[in-house]
Design an enzyme around this catalytic site. Sequence first.
Site, PDB file in Angstrom:
ATOM      1  N   LYS A  64      59.789  52.323  25.736  1.00  0.00           N
ATOM      2  CA  LYS A  64      60.560  51.219  26.321  1.00  0.00           C
ATOM      3  C   LYS A  64      61.962  51.732  26.628  1.00  0.00           C
ATOM      4  O   LYS A  64      62.633  52.306  25.759  1.00  0.00           O
ATOM      5  CB  LYS A  64      60.630  50.079  25.303  1.00  0.00           C
ATOM      6  CG  LYS A  64      61.670  49.028  25.570  1.00  0.00           C
ATOM      7  CD  LYS A  64      61.512  47.898  24.585  1.00  0.00           C
ATOM      8  CE  LYS A  64      62.745  47.051  24.508  1.00  0.00           C
ATOM      9  NZ  LYS A  64      62.556  45.853  23.690  1.00  0.00           N
TER      10      LYS A  64
HETATM   11  C1  R5P Z   1      66.711  46.175  21.057  1.00  0.00           C
HETATM   12  O1  R5P Z   1      66.577  47.314  20.622  1.00  0.00           O
HETATM   13  C2  R5P Z   1      65.639  45.250  20.960  1.00  0.00           C
HETATM   14  O2  R5P Z   1      64.487  46.020  20.753  1.00  0.00           O
HETATM   15  C3  R5P Z   1      65.343  44.288  22.091  1.00  0.00           C
HETATM   16  O3  R5P Z   1      64.023  43.954  21.965  1.00  0.00           O
HETATM   17  C4  R5P Z   1      65.556  44.869  23.457  1.00  0.00           C
HETATM   18  O4  R5P Z   1      66.903  45.098  23.661  1.00  0.00           O
HETATM   19  C5  R5P Z   1      64.937  44.029  24.587  1.00  0.00           C
HETATM   20  O5  R5P Z   1      65.524  42.851  24.721  1.00  0.00           O
HETATM   21  P1  R5P Z   1      66.493  42.514  25.937  1.00  0.00           P
HETATM   22  O6  R5P Z   1      65.609  42.289  27.107  1.00  0.00           O
HETATM   23  O7  R5P Z   1      67.217  41.294  25.474  1.00  0.00           O
HETATM   24  O8  R5P Z   1      67.396  43.709  26.139  1.00  0.00           O
END
Ligand code: R5P
Length: 275
Positions: A172
């Site tokens: 991710k």
């Molecule tokens: C951060 O490390 C977290 O894993 C969140 O899940 C990630 O940032 C994704 O969320 P957002 O779309 O709010 O950035």
Amino acid sequence: MDWGLKNRISNIIKPNTGRTVMLAVDHGYFQGPTTGLREPRKTIQPLLPYADALMLTRGILRTSIDADADIPVVLRVSGGTSILKELSNEGVTTSMEEAIRLNASAVALSIFVGGEYERRTLLNLSKLVDAGERYGIPVLAVTAVGKDMARDARYLGLACRIAAELGAHIVKTYFCEGFEKVAEGCPVPLVMAGGKKIPEKEALQLTYNAIHSGAVGVDMGRNIFQSEAPVSMIKAVRSIVHENTTVNEAYELFNSLKNEEVQQKVPASKQAASV
Ligand code: R5P
């Protein structure tokens, strides 16, 4: 790849489209009661039918999701730091045994390439992959980006490739200019993190760009649950990811659903007064 591991990945990345819309609600593990997620159950429940998987910690899973919910879980297992201290100093907070007990479809851990504790987080990933391979549990690596790092294709390409080399099954990362280069250099499925809340049309554009530059989907949080109409927003994101709609079509869908959703949230007394 072993059958169990493949099967769990197919719970998350839907075989009919080869894509996924993951809902990230794990923010509290280092930043506490995040805007829009102060009451996790209230936020998450209406979104569940439209998420392909849910990324969260065991604490929020146990307290805020019913055990009969029909949703694959990507369990956040790294942490041990808060926004008050150096974030890269993460450890593994949840065992593989616990992930199995919670019927997780995957576990997730952050790596901090270039961060103060880079080595620790990369070794955490390697060990987690060893444990995951033992039981057929896939590992999703999140490329966390420190304040001093540029979110460009060179940096994100480096971080994603290292994650894949160490055995992550899904990576991710954030969107950037030249994202196709990041995707090309990453031999495992890549999902895009949403990042800070931006206007809905821009978030839909980001989703479109990521999908059309090689991502298999999104793992989005704030741009969904901080939207004035979260259900409308996740439906619009799904239309891009799973139905190949354009940004304009998805934004039209968002707008056509939004008013009804916002109206439903207005208490009945106020609705009557405004008639
Ligand atoms: C951060 O490390 C977290 O894993 C969140 O899940 C990630 O940032 C994704 O969320 P957002 O779309 O709010 O950035």
